[in-house]
Design a protein around this motif. Structure first.
Motif, PDB file in Angstrom:
ATOM      1  N   ARG A  63       0.826  -1.211   0.000  1.00 51.19           N
ATOM      2  CA  ARG A  63       0.000   0.000   0.000  1.00 51.19           C
ATOM      3  C   ARG A  63       0.859   1.259   0.000  1.00 51.19           C
ATOM      4  NH1 ARG A  63      -4.298   1.347   4.884  1.00 51.19           N
ATOM      5  NH2 ARG A  63      -4.786   3.497   4.290  1.00 51.19           N
ATOM      6  N   ALA A  64       2.019   1.187   0.650  1.00 48.12           N
ATOM      7  CA  ALA A  64       2.922   2.344   0.725  1.00 48.12           C
ATOM      8  C   ALA A  64       3.835   2.450  -0.492  1.00 48.12           C
ATOM      9  CB  ALA A  64       3.763   2.261   1.999  1.00 48.12           C
ATOM     10  N   GLY A  65       3.730   1.505  -1.434  1.00 45.85           N
ATOM     11  CA  GLY A  65       4.518   1.585  -2.655  1.00 45.85           C
ATOM     12  C   GLY A  65       5.865   0.901  -2.588  1.00 45.85           C
ATOM     13  N   ALA A  66       6.113   0.114  -1.546  1.00 46.35           N
ATOM     14  CA  ALA A  66       7.378  -0.620  -1.460  1.00 46.35           C
ATOM     15  C   ALA A  66       7.314  -1.870  -2.336  1.00 46.35           C
ATOM     16  CB  ALA A  66       7.671  -0.998  -0.017  1.00 46.35           C
ATOM     17  N   ILE A  67       8.470  -2.305  -2.805  1.00 48.97           N
ATOM     18  CA  ILE A  67       8.566  -3.421  -3.746  1.00 48.97           C
ATOM     19  C   ILE A  67       9.343  -4.543  -3.073  1.00 48.97           C
ATOM     20  CG2 ILE A  67       9.309  -4.129  -6.049  1.00 48.97           C
ATOM     21  CD1 ILE A  67       9.491  -1.007  -6.612  1.00 48.97           C
ATOM     22  N   GLU A  68       8.765  -5.745  -3.070  1.00 47.40           N
ATOM     23  CA  GLU A  68       9.411  -6.849  -2.358  1.00 47.40           C
ATOM     24  C   GLU A  68      10.466  -7.532  -3.223  1.00 47.40           C
ATOM     25  OE1 GLU A  68       8.290 -10.617   0.559  1.00 47.40           O
ATOM     26  OE2 GLU A  68       6.720  -9.708  -0.687  1.00 47.40           O
ATOM     27  N   LEU A  69      11.589  -7.838  -2.593  1.00 48.72           N
ATOM     28  CA  LEU A  69      12.622  -8.681  -3.172  1.00 48.72           C
ATOM     29  C   LEU A  69      13.117  -9.591  -2.054  1.00 48.72           C
ATOM     30  CD1 LEU A  69      15.062  -7.079  -1.725  1.00 48.72           C
ATOM     31  CD2 LEU A  69      15.358  -5.917  -3.890  1.00 48.72           C
ATOM     32  N   LEU A  70      14.168 -10.338  -2.299  1.00 48.54           N
ATOM     33  CA  LEU A  70      14.732 -11.198  -1.253  1.00 48.54           C
ATOM     34  C   LEU A  70      16.238 -11.201  -1.373  1.00 48.54           C
ATOM     35  CD1 LEU A  70      13.964 -13.089   1.098  1.00 48.54           C
ATOM     36  CD2 LEU A  70      14.108 -14.983  -0.534  1.00 48.54           C
ATOM     37  N   MET A  71      16.906 -10.757  -0.321  1.00 45.64           N
ATOM     38  CA  MET A  71      18.366 -10.708  -0.296  1.00 45.64           C
ATOM     39  C   MET A  71      18.901 -11.863   0.540  1.00 45.64           C
ATOM     40  SD  MET A  71      18.958  -6.569  -0.018  1.00 45.64           S
ATOM     41  CE  MET A  71      17.508  -6.245   0.996  1.00 45.64           C
ATOM     42  N   PRO A  72      20.119 -12.309   0.233  1.00 47.34           N
ATOM     43  CA  PRO A  72      20.642 -13.518   0.882  1.00 47.34           C
ATOM     44  C   PRO A  72      20.992 -13.309   2.347  1.00 47.34           C
ATOM     45  CG  PRO A  72      22.291 -12.553  -0.565  1.00 47.34           C
ATOM     46  CD  PRO A  72      21.024 -11.799  -0.808  1.00 47.34           C
ATOM     47  N   VAL A  73      20.954 -14.424   3.070  1.00 46.89           N
ATOM     48  CA  VAL A  73      21.362 -14.412   4.473  1.00 46.89           C
ATOM     49  C   VAL A  73      22.879 -14.284   4.587  1.00 46.89           C
ATOM     50  CG1 VAL A  73      21.417 -15.778   6.601  1.00 46.89           C
ATOM     51  CG2 VAL A  73      19.353 -15.761   5.187  1.00 46.89           C
ATOM     52  N   VAL A  74      23.600 -14.960   3.698  1.00 46.21           N
ATOM     53  CA  VAL A  74      25.064 -14.935   3.699  1.00 46.21           C
ATOM     54  C   VAL A  74      25.528 -13.846   2.739  1.00 46.21           C
ATOM     55  CG1 VAL A  74      27.167 -16.254   3.278  1.00 46.21           C
ATOM     56  CG2 VAL A  74      25.158 -17.389   4.248  1.00 46.21           C
ATOM     57  N   GLN A  75      26.395 -12.951   3.250  1.00 47.37           N
ATOM     58  CA  GLN A  75      26.806 -11.790   2.455  1.00 47.37           C
ATOM     59  C   GLN A  75      28.329 -11.689   2.419  1.00 47.37           C
ATOM     60  OE1 GLN A  75      24.946  -8.423   4.341  1.00 47.37           O
ATOM     61  NE2 GLN A  75      22.867  -9.096   3.827  1.00 47.37           N
ATOM     62  N   PRO A  76      28.903 -11.285   1.277  1.00 44.77           N
ATOM     63  CA  PRO A  76      30.363 -11.136   1.184  1.00 44.77           C
ATOM     64  C   PRO A  76      30.864 -10.021   2.106  1.00 44.77           C
ATOM     65  CG  PRO A  76      29.326 -11.090  -0.988  1.00 44.77           C
ATOM     66  CD  PRO A  76      28.233 -10.973   0.009  1.00 44.77           C
ATOM     67  N   ALA A  77      31.971 -10.285   2.763  1.00 46.32           N
ATOM     68  CA  ALA A  77      32.538  -9.296   3.681  1.00 46.32           C
ATOM     69  C   ALA A  77      33.013  -8.050   2.960  1.00 46.32           C
ATOM     70  CB  ALA A  77      33.685  -9.919   4.471  1.00 46.32           C
ATOM     71  N   SER A 110      20.716  -5.443   6.122  1.00 47.53           N
ATOM     72  CA  SER A 110      21.102  -5.551   4.702  1.00 47.53           C
ATOM     73  C   SER A 110      21.404  -4.221   4.022  1.00 47.53           C
ATOM     74  CB  SER A 110      19.991  -6.272   3.922  1.00 47.53           C
ATOM     75  OG  SER A 110      19.940  -7.628   4.258  1.00 47.53           O
ATOM     76  N   GLU A 111      21.847  -3.217   4.758  1.00 45.50           N
ATOM     77  CA  GLU A 111      22.144  -1.921   4.128  1.00 45.50           C
ATOM     78  C   GLU A 111      23.180  -2.049   3.013  1.00 45.50           C
ATOM     79  OE1 GLU A 111      20.143  -0.919   7.835  1.00 45.50           O
ATOM     80  OE2 GLU A 111      21.831  -2.252   7.403  1.00 45.50           O
ATOM     81  N   GLU A 112      24.232  -2.838   3.260  1.00 40.04           N
ATOM     82  CA  GLU A 112      25.299  -2.949   2.263  1.00 40.04           C
ATOM     83  C   GLU A 112      24.811  -3.607   0.983  1.00 40.04           C
ATOM     84  OE1 GLU A 112      27.430  -2.133   6.017  1.00 40.04           O
ATOM     85  OE2 GLU A 112      25.718  -3.375   5.469  1.00 40.04           O
ATOM     86  N   VAL A 113      24.060  -4.697   1.121  1.00 33.43           N
ATOM     87  CA  VAL A 113      23.614  -5.433  -0.069  1.00 33.43           C
ATOM     88  C   VAL A 113      22.632  -4.589  -0.885  1.00 33.43           C
ATOM     89  CG1 VAL A 113      22.340  -7.450  -0.873  1.00 33.43           C
ATOM     90  CG2 VAL A 113      24.045  -7.694   0.936  1.00 33.43           C
ATOM     91  N   ILE A 114      21.669  -3.949  -0.229  1.00 38.24           N
ATOM     92  CA  ILE A 114      20.693  -3.173  -0.984  1.00 38.24           C
ATOM     93  C   ILE A 114      21.342  -1.952  -1.641  1.00 38.24           C
ATOM     94  CG2 ILE A 114      19.903  -1.650   0.876  1.00 38.24           C
ATOM     95  CD1 ILE A 114      17.703  -3.406  -1.775  1.00 38.24           C
ATOM     96  N   THR A 115      22.360  -1.370  -0.988  1.00 38.90           N
ATOM     97  CA  THR A 115      23.064  -0.236  -1.598  1.00 38.90           C
ATOM     98  C   THR A 115      23.860  -0.691  -2.809  1.00 38.90           C
ATOM     99  OG1 THR A 115      23.220   0.804   0.589  1.00 38.90           O
ATOM    100  CG2 THR A 115      24.623   1.695  -1.142  1.00 38.90           C
ATOM    101  N   ASP A 116      24.409  -1.900  -2.738  1.00 34.70           N
ATOM    102  CA  ASP A 116      25.109  -2.454  -3.897  1.00 34.70           C
ATOM    103  C   ASP A 116      24.146  -2.664  -5.064  1.00 34.70           C
ATOM    104  OD1 ASP A 116      27.477  -3.719  -5.154  1.00 34.70           O
ATOM    105  OD2 ASP A 116      26.266  -5.543  -5.030  1.00 34.70           O
ATOM    106  N   ILE A 117      22.934  -3.144  -4.763  1.00 39.38           N
ATOM    107  CA  ILE A 117      21.920  -3.296  -5.818  1.00 39.38           C
ATOM    108  C   ILE A 117      21.561  -1.927  -6.405  1.00 39.38           C
ATOM    109  CG2 ILE A 117      19.499  -3.889  -6.221  1.00 39.38           C
ATOM    110  CD1 ILE A 117      19.855  -6.163  -4.183  1.00 39.38           C
TER     111      ILE A 117
END
Length: 589
Positions: A63-77, A110-117
């Motif tokens: 309703r607020a206009g957000a879009i769902e995705l799924l980021m991994p649990v394991v992330q590169p350092a 997940s700030e780092e992963v979403i910023t990379d995307i």
């Protein structure tokens, strides 16, 4: 759903290490099973509640206009090194290596992963604004996991991240998510407060916590009953006392206080209010020598009124201490003071020690403090006459109930809360570190302006129970209950009439879209009722041979003290009105 087709496992007692009500009831009700410290399996009935929470969140995110995705649990350092958080996050970040000796982390966020995307995909102003969210497993290696799902190590969180072209647009996204969070917790029928909060390790310029009100909450919430002011105690401002500093009325005196090392003990021995005493805390900062070859310590004497407590978040924001401070060592105190801890004070200090007085202390006169001499204190201490004015006056303390509200609209009250959501206006905190830019209308690169927004999905279960329970068990709000209605037929296996009526009512309710549980286990009435009161189903219908002979069933809401007799023919309509009524009442709040 029939109980014989489901999995129900309830217990009369909870393990001794279950400290809070929600933990006890979730274990007793069969919602969770402990696998390890702070790690739980969610059993079928618990998972149903989680799915209810997720559905409400998804609905309002959409309703607020957000879009769902799924980021991994394991992330590169490597991504975490770009922001510096691989080193700074601390021991809560679970770090691991793969077979090639490459560093990874189990995500706590997940700030780092979403910023990379975003830096790869949002390359133009035409792509903005965007808001992505996911509901995913998180892991934080808590030093002391406790309180069941409210401070576990593995948990489920919804985190969302907005990207905008400038800070004004980012503020609009922030406000939209704030409003969505209000709707989410209202739909869950939770009593909550949104309070201004410190941005902490996440960073940013604006932040609010959403706190479910509960006496067992870990957080102290400060609010003004006469206004809309509300803040986490870490952020709540302690105002200067009204009126100016009173003129001295007592002479400066040194008194013997053998073994009295606390303000409480001194006040008791002197027969004075604790509010007349001042306590001293010694901090140290490291400053480079002129040569640059070594560091020297600068000591800071912090002064608080005897009944007040230090707010370390506020202290860390002082420009003089923002480089990083620590509590001074015994050797450092010995080198700069004539007396030991417990007898320290601001009178007669060496010039090398800087004095920071809390606003309240700076307004005090005729106060009592340490004499910088073992077994001695000073009475009748006054600024200007007995010691110079402090080097700095600042807000150093936690507020207390009765303090003036910062908005000038009354006095403050304090209640306990459980944090279930947090929204941050990040700005360029992560986009700058990771060079996440977009091209504006002039073809020039600009930093993406970000916001992040989290909700503790599994924590919400514990918070809802802490707010909604009684001596019999859980009282789920309708929107979160694993089943809306439970049918309790007495003698289901023995009476054809009871079985037929229960099965027909069950099928009718399911056709109306009601999540109904029919207890066909053949339990005795007392045991059957106790199970469903423990589990917390909001609406119960009891069917018996005696009642059916009169064409009646008994309805009882989970909060009702007594049952209500209802016509069997009207039972479905009655239940639907009760369920619809709870929804209408919720929407009216």
């Amino acid at each position: 759903m029939k109980a014989s087709q489901f999995f129900i496992s309830t217990f009369k007692e909870a393990p001794a290490d279950a400290e809070v009500v929600s933990h006890q009831l979730m274990l007793r009700g069969g919602f969770i099973k402990r696998l390890g410290a702070g790690i739980y399996s969610y059993m079928p009935i618990g998972l149903r509640v989680i799915r209810k929470v997720e559905a409400i969140i998804r609905d309002e995110m959409n309703r607020a206009g957000a879009i769902e995705l799924l980021m991994p649990v394991v992330q590169p350092a490597e991504l975490w090194r770009e922001t510096g958080r691989f080193q700074k996050y601390g021991a809560e970040l679970l770090r691991l290596k793969d077979r090639h000796d490459r560093d990874f982390v189990i995500q706590p966020t997940s700030e780092e992963v979403i910023t990379d995307i975003a830096r790869q995909e949002l390359r133009s102003y035409r792509s903005l604004p965007k808001n992505f969210f996911h509901i995913q497993t998180k892991f934080r290696d808590e030093r002391r996991p406790r309180f069941g799902v409210m401070r576990g190590r593995e948990f489920t969180m919804k985190d969302a991240y907005s990207f905008d072209r400038d800070i004004a647009a980012a503020g609009v996204s922030y406000d939209a998510m704030y409003a969505a969070y209000v709707r989410i917790f209202q739909r869950m029928a939770l009593t909550f407060r949104a309070v201004a909060a410190d941005t902490g390790a996440i960073g940013g310029t604006r932040s609010h916590e959403f706190q479910v009100i509960a006496d067992t909450g870990e957080d102290a919430i400060v609010y003004c009953p006469q206004s809309d002011y509300a803040a986490n105690i870490e952020l709540a401002e302690a105002m200067s006392p009204p009126g100016g500093r009173a003129a001295p009325t007592q002479p400066l005196s040194k008194i013997l206080t053998v073994g009295l090392t606390t303000c409480d003990s001194v006040a008791h021995a002197l027969g004075i209010p604790l509010q007349m005493t001042v306590k001293s805390l010694v901090l140290a900062t490291q400053t480079p020598e002129v040569s640059g070859k070594q560091e020297a310590s600068t000591l800071w004497l912090l002064l608080l009124r005897g009944d007040h407590t230090l707010n370390e978040i506020k202290v860390g924001k002082l420009a003089e201490l923002s480089v990083g401070y620590r509590f001074a060592t015994a050797d450092e105190i010995k080198a700069h003071f004539d007396g030991p801890p417990g007898y320290l004070g601001p009178v007669g200090l060496a010039k090398s020690v800087k004095v920071i007085a809390d606003r309240t202390v700076a307004n005090m006169s005729d106060f009592v403090c340490g004499a910088n001499l073992i077994d001695h204190h000073l009475t009748g201490v006054n600024w200007g006459r007995d010691l110079p004015e402090p080097d700095l006056v600042a807000d150093l303390r936690n507020v207390v109930a009765g303090d003036p509200s910062p908005d000038g609209c009354g006095v403050l009250s304090i209640q306990r809360g459980i944090e279930v959501g947090h929204v941050f206006l990040l700005g360029s905190r992560y986009s700058e570190d990771m060079q996440a830019t977009f091209l504006d209308e002039n073809g020039k690169p600009q930093l993406l302006q970000m916001g992040c927004y989290g909700i503790g999905v599994t924590r919400l279960l514990g918070a809802a129970i802490e707010q909604n329970h009684d001596e019999r068990g859980i009282i789920w709000p309708d929107a979160l209950a694993p089943f809306r209605v439970v049918l309790c037929p007495i003698g289901y296996e023995r009476s054809a009439a009871v079985k037929a009526a229960a099965d027909q009512l069950h099928d009718e309710l399911e056709r109306h879209g009601v999540e109904v549980m029919l207890d066909d286990r053949g339990e005795r009435p007392g045991a059957m009722f106790a199970d469903w009161e423990l589990v917390g189903i909001p609406h119960r219908l009891v069917l018996s041979d005696r009642g059916l002979k009169q064409g009646q069933v008994e309805y009882q809401g989970r909060r009702d003290l007594q049952a209500t007799v209802v016509s069997l023919d009207e039972a479905t309509r009655w239940l639907m009105s009760k369920i619809d009524g709870s929804v209408k009442n919720l929407l009216a709040t």
